[in-house]
Scaffold this motif. Sequence first.
Motif, short mmCIF file in Angstrom:
data_model
loop_
_atom_site.label_atom_id
_atom_site.label_comp_id
_atom_site.label_asym_id
_atom_site.label_seq_id
_atom_site.Cartn_x
_atom_site.Cartn_y
_atom_site.Cartn_z
N LYS A 1 2.14 4.54 17.26
CA LYS A 1 1.36 4.05 16.11
C LYS A 1 -0.08 3.82 16.55
O LYS A 1 -0.34 3.34 17.65
CB LYS A 1 1.94 2.75 15.56
N PHE A 2 -0.98 4.19 15.66
CA PHE A 2 -2.40 4.05 15.90
C PHE A 2 -3.02 3.25 14.76
O PHE A 2 -2.66 3.44 13.59
CB PHE A 2 -3.10 5.42 15.92
N ARG A 3 -3.97 2.40 15.09
CA ARG A 3 -4.77 1.70 14.07
C ARG A 3 -6.02 2.54 13.87
O ARG A 3 -6.76 2.81 14.82
CB ARG A 3 -5.14 0.30 14.54
N VAL A 4 -6.25 2.99 12.65
CA VAL A 4 -7.38 3.86 12.31
C VAL A 4 -8.42 3.01 11.57
O VAL A 4 -8.10 2.40 10.55
CB VAL A 4 -6.92 5.03 11.42
N ARG A 5 -9.62 2.99 12.09
CA ARG A 5 -10.68 2.21 11.45
C ARG A 5 -11.19 2.88 10.18
O ARG A 5 -11.55 2.25 9.22
CB ARG A 5 -11.84 2.01 12.44
N LEU B 1 0.63 8.34 7.27
CA LEU B 1 -0.62 7.59 7.20
C LEU B 1 -0.44 6.50 6.14
O LEU B 1 -0.12 6.81 4.99
CB LEU B 1 -1.77 8.52 6.84
N GLU B 2 -0.62 5.27 6.55
CA GLU B 2 -0.43 4.14 5.64
C GLU B 2 -1.74 3.36 5.51
O GLU B 2 -2.12 2.63 6.42
CB GLU B 2 0.67 3.22 6.16
N PRO B 3 -2.45 3.55 4.39
CA PRO B 3 -3.69 2.79 4.18
C PRO B 3 -3.41 1.29 4.20
O PRO B 3 -2.39 0.83 3.69
CB PRO B 3 -4.16 3.25 2.79
N GLN B 4 -4.33 0.52 4.82
CA GLN B 4 -4.14 -0.92 4.97
C GLN B 4 -5.00 -1.74 4.02
O GLN B 4 -4.63 -2.82 3.63
CB GLN B 4 -4.44 -1.34 6.41
N MET C 1 0.83 -1.19 0.00
CA MET C 1 0.00 0.00 0.00
C MET C 1 0.88 1.25 0.00
O MET C 1 1.98 1.24 0.48
CB MET C 1 -0.88 0.02 1.24
N ALA C 2 0.30 2.32 -0.48
CA ALA C 2 1.00 3.59 -0.53
C ALA C 2 1.11 4.20 0.86
O ALA C 2 0.27 3.96 1.72
CB ALA C 2 0.25 4.55 -1.45
N VAL C 3 2.14 4.96 1.07
CA VAL C 3 2.32 5.68 2.32
C VAL C 3 2.16 7.16 2.03
O VAL C 3 2.70 7.68 1.05
CB VAL C 3 3.72 5.40 2.92
N ILE C 4 1.40 7.87 2.88
CA ILE C 4 1.18 9.29 2.71
C ILE C 4 1.92 10.00 3.83
O ILE C 4 1.68 9.73 5.01
CB ILE C 4 -0.32 9.63 2.77
N ASN C 5 2.85 10.89 3.47
CA ASN C 5 3.63 11.64 4.45
C ASN C 5 3.19 13.09 4.46
O ASN C 5 3.19 13.76 3.43
CB ASN C 5 5.13 11.57 4.12
N TYR C 6 2.83 13.58 5.65
CA TYR C 6 2.47 14.98 5.83
C TYR C 6 3.59 15.65 6.60
O TYR C 6 3.93 15.19 7.70
CB TYR C 6 1.16 15.10 6.61
N PRO C 7 4.19 16.72 6.08
CA PRO C 7 5.25 17.41 6.82
C PRO C 7 4.72 17.88 8.17
O PRO C 7 3.72 18.59 8.24
CB PRO C 7 5.63 18.59 5.93
N GLU D 1 -9.26 1.56 6.33
CA GLU D 1 -8.37 1.34 7.48
C GLU D 1 -6.97 1.85 7.15
O GLU D 1 -6.53 1.80 6.01
CB GLU D 1 -8.31 -0.13 7.86
N ALA D 2 -6.28 2.32 8.20
CA ALA D 2 -4.93 2.85 8.00
C ALA D 2 -4.15 2.75 9.31
O ALA D 2 -4.71 2.54 10.37
CB ALA D 2 -5.01 4.31 7.55
N THR D 3 -2.83 2.90 9.18
CA THR D 3 -1.96 3.01 10.34
C THR D 3 -1.39 4.43 10.36
O THR D 3 -0.84 4.89 9.36
CB THR D 3 -0.81 1.98 10.28
N LEU D 4 -1.56 5.11 11.49
CA LEU D 4 -1.02 6.45 11.68
C LEU D 4 0.23 6.34 12.53
O LEU D 4 0.21 5.71 13.59
CB LEU D 4 -2.06 7.33 12.39
#
Length: 144
Positions: free
Chosen positions: A133-137, A31-34, A1-7, A58-61
């Motif tokens: 790390k957080f699991r985002v529903r 933020l990494e969508p799962q 999955m793609a990883v999204i990086n926010y400065p 779902e994603a991992t923050l």
Amino acid sequence: MAVINYPADASTLILNGFPITEFAEGDFVTLEPQGEITVAVNSAGGGTAISQPINSFEATLTIRVQRNSGNDALLNLWRNAVPALVFDGAIKTLFTRDSVPVIETVELRTMHITEAPGPVLNNMEPEHVSEWKFRVREAKRKVA
């Protein structure tokens, strides 16, 4: 999955109404969508069924804050809460599109802490940061 990086220095992270701002300099909120957004199933007769899986948002923050900062202490307090806390929040980033300021918002719903720093301080670590790390529903992006 793609990883999204926010400065981290150009974004705002809000967790349960509290701003998280004490990031390591030059770091990113990641933020990494799962889940896959859609899945397709091909039939023997040549048809295709496309559906949206239940875990498509779902994603991992992942965040890294200064060790022993106010934000680190708050996250640690939440980590030790009984019962375990469920979080809502958002990542907001300001950017310019066609010379007009625009805000990108990622709404974060029903998340919980999955990884936290250990209790042992590593004096050899030059950055002196705590990674959480957080699991985002549900993570939904909006641009307005």
